[in-house]
Design a protein around this motif. Structure first.
Motif, PDB file in Angstrom:
ATOM      1  N   UNK A 166       0.825  -1.193   0.000  1.00  0.00           N
ATOM      2  CA  UNK A 166       0.000   0.000   0.000  1.00  0.00           C
ATOM      3  C   UNK A 166       0.867   1.254   0.000  1.00  0.00           C
ATOM      4  N   UNK A 167       0.648   2.119  -0.985  1.00  0.00           N
ATOM      5  CA  UNK A 167       1.401   3.362  -1.077  1.00  0.00           C
ATOM      6  C   UNK A 167       0.803   4.459  -0.209  1.00  0.00           C
ATOM      7  N   UNK A 168      -0.368   4.247   0.357  1.00  0.00           N
ATOM      8  CA  UNK A 168      -0.972   5.231   1.242  1.00  0.00           C
ATOM      9  C   UNK A 168      -1.456   6.473   0.535  1.00  0.00           C
ATOM     10  N   UNK A 169      -1.937   6.357  -0.708  1.00  0.00           N
ATOM     11  CA  UNK A 169      -2.401   7.505  -1.473  1.00  0.00           C
ATOM     12  C   UNK A 169      -3.921   7.569  -1.422  1.00  0.00           C
ATOM     13  N   UNK A 170      -4.444   8.700  -0.968  1.00  0.00           N
ATOM     14  CA  UNK A 170      -5.882   8.928  -0.967  1.00  0.00           C
ATOM     15  C   UNK A 170      -6.286   9.432  -2.345  1.00  0.00           C
ATOM     16  N   UNK A 171      -7.256   8.806  -3.012  1.00  0.00           N
ATOM     17  CA  UNK A 171      -7.665   9.281  -4.337  1.00  0.00           C
ATOM     18  C   UNK A 171      -8.034  10.754  -4.365  1.00  0.00           C
ATOM     19  N   UNK A 172      -8.547  11.294  -3.249  1.00  0.00           N
ATOM     20  CA  UNK A 172      -8.910  12.707  -3.219  1.00  0.00           C
ATOM     21  C   UNK A 172      -7.700  13.621  -3.259  1.00  0.00           C
ATOM     22  N   UNK A 173      -6.508  13.074  -3.041  1.00  0.00           N
ATOM     23  CA  UNK A 173      -5.293  13.872  -3.092  1.00  0.00           C
ATOM     24  C   UNK A 173      -4.708  13.945  -4.500  1.00  0.00           C
ATOM     25  N   UNK A 174      -5.257  13.165  -5.425  1.00  0.00           N
ATOM     26  CA  UNK A 174      -4.754  13.163  -6.796  1.00  0.00           C
ATOM     27  C   UNK A 174      -5.170  14.442  -7.512  1.00  0.00           C
ATOM     28  N   UNK A 175      -4.281  15.010  -8.355  1.00  0.00           N
ATOM     29  CA  UNK A 175      -4.621  16.251  -9.061  1.00  0.00           C
ATOM     30  C   UNK A 175      -5.630  16.063 -10.190  1.00  0.00           C
ATOM     31  N   UNK A 176      -5.689  14.853 -10.765  1.00  0.00           N
ATOM     32  CA  UNK A 176      -6.610  14.572 -11.864  1.00  0.00           C
ATOM     33  C   UNK A 176      -7.814  13.785 -11.357  1.00  0.00           C
ATOM     34  N   UNK A 177      -8.881  13.852 -12.137  1.00  0.00           N
ATOM     35  CA  UNK A 177     -10.062  13.086 -11.786  1.00  0.00           C
ATOM     36  C   UNK A 177      -9.812  11.595 -11.934  1.00  0.00           C
ATOM     37  N   UNK A 178     -10.273  10.807 -10.950  1.00  0.00           N
ATOM     38  CA  UNK A 178     -10.116   9.356 -10.988  1.00  0.00           C
ATOM     39  C   UNK A 178     -11.476   8.708 -10.782  1.00  0.00           C
ATOM     40  N   UNK A 179     -11.875   7.890 -11.756  1.00  0.00           N
ATOM     41  CA  UNK A 179     -13.127   7.141 -11.671  1.00  0.00           C
ATOM     42  C   UNK A 179     -12.792   5.669 -11.890  1.00  0.00           C
TER      43      UNK A 179
END
Length: 377
Positions: A26-39
């Motif tokens: 687990x890299x511990x990345x919250x999708x809400x922290x990504x700069x681009x939209x993720x679906x």
């Protein structure tokens, strides 16, 4: 299934993709922290991850999108009005397809977005386990396109005047050569020559901007005597009619060896001095002195300042001086010169700043690292 429990598996599928294949975990990345939209949609086509950037770009709330079919929560169309999900058919299409490259698509209301997709399968030709969609706003691309359009319009406008003049004078001379005196012919040809030089400068500016923007500005470094270069430019201004007393040069010796592209440094000095003479007032002071770099890498530098005693640049405009098309309060020119100057100085590894001179006018200061390049040491 609640929103919280629906979203967690989607996030885990994305950030643990490498772990599923034996990666580090687990890299511990919250999708809400990504700069681009993720679906992310599951094997049934229902959305299990819809991050904050996707909600912002699509204007669809995450809690409304989660659990909904992909084509309903994200009703994308291509530029010809065709429904994208029906066209690409991620779940029922070719079993060897791994995704879709980035392309411009339309959201409801006609808003453009950049969309790319990745299909995750249990094995190479197996059924699709996840569809991962990336969304990007096109605003940055539109700004770039507008900037290019402005550049083309500006240069076209600047080219029109000298080319019209050249065409007019050459047509007149060809049609009525015998009617003009030698002095009249000479004046017309001198005007044609000046306008041709103006067109040449504009083309050179365009080429410089292209190279700067693409990072392909080539430098042919060799030892450069900055003090002597300043002296040559001042002599040129005096020869063209400026009073020699208007210029004050201060060179602090000894100066360290400076390796730079002499033609590019001449271009920088020419632009800065021309700006000071044309837009400034009073004495134009040019200072050349050794300096030390405050930056982390340290090292010696040569610092050059060009200042005048005119009204200066308003405080609110100083942040835009080195941008394209900035012309200040006086119109004229393309407004590209200082943008090119900044690109040349930074390509040498130096810096350039603008501020207020002691006499109240504008002061430009640029620095150049000194010493021979690494390949000669």
């Amino acid at each position: 299934m609640s929103v919280g429990t629906s979203r967690a598996p989607g996030a885990a599928d994305v950030v643990r993709a490498r772990a599923d294949r034996g990666g580090p975990g687990d890299l511990g990345v919250d999708p809400d922290e990504l700069p681009d939209g993720l679906v992310v949609a599951d094997e049934t086509g229902r959305i299990i991850c819809f991050n904050a950037a996707a909600a912002r770009i699509t204007a669809v709330r995450a809690d409304e999108a989660l659990g909904a079919p992909l084509e309903r929560a994200l009703p994308l169309e291509d530029l010809e009005g065709r429904r994208w999900w029906q066209l690409t058919d991620p779940y029922g299409g070719l079993a060897i397809r791994v995704g879709q490259p980035e392309r411009n698509l339309l959201l409801p209301g006609g808003r453009e977005v950049l969309v790319s997709a990745r299909y995750l399968r249990t094995h190479r030709t197996g059924p699709v386990r996840r569809v991962v969609v990336s969304l990007r706003d096109t605003e940055a691309r539109r700004r770039t396109e507008r900037s290019h359009a402005e550049l083309i319009a500006t240069v076209a406008h600047e080219l029109r005047s000298p080319l019209t003049s050249v065409k007019g004078f050459t047509a007149t001379l060809l049609a009525k050569w015998e009617r003009f005196t030698d002095d009249q012919k000479k004046l017309m040809l001198e005007t044609v020559d000046a306008d041709a030089n103006r067109v040449t400068r504009l083309i050179a500016e365009l080429l410089d901007i292209s190279r700067i923007d693409s990072g392909r500005l080539e430098l042919r470094r060799q030892p450069v005597d900055i003090g002597a270069a300043v002296g040559r430019h001042i002599q040129s201004h005096v020869a063209s009619g400026q009073d020699a007393d208007r210029f004050l040069v201060r060179v602090q010796q000894p100066l360290p060896d400076c390796w730079a592209d002499p033609d590019k440094i001449d271009q920088v000095l020419s632009n800065l001095l021309e700006n000071a003479v044309r837009h400034g007032e009073g004495t134009v002071t040019i200072g050349v002195a050794p300096s030390s770099s405050p930056r982390e890498r340290g090292g010696a530098e040569t610092a050059v300042t060009v200042s005048d005693e005119g009204p200066g640049i308003p405080e609110e405009s100083m942040g835009r001086v080195f941008t394209r098309f900035w012309r200040g309060s006086k119109r004229g020119g393309t407004g590209l010169g200082l943008y090119i100057v900044k690109g040349i100085v930074e390509a040498h590894g130096g810096t350039i700043t603008v501020g207020r001179a002691p006499g109240g006018g504008a002061q430009f200061r640029f620095t150049l690292p000194v010493g021979a390049p690494a390949y000669l040491q």
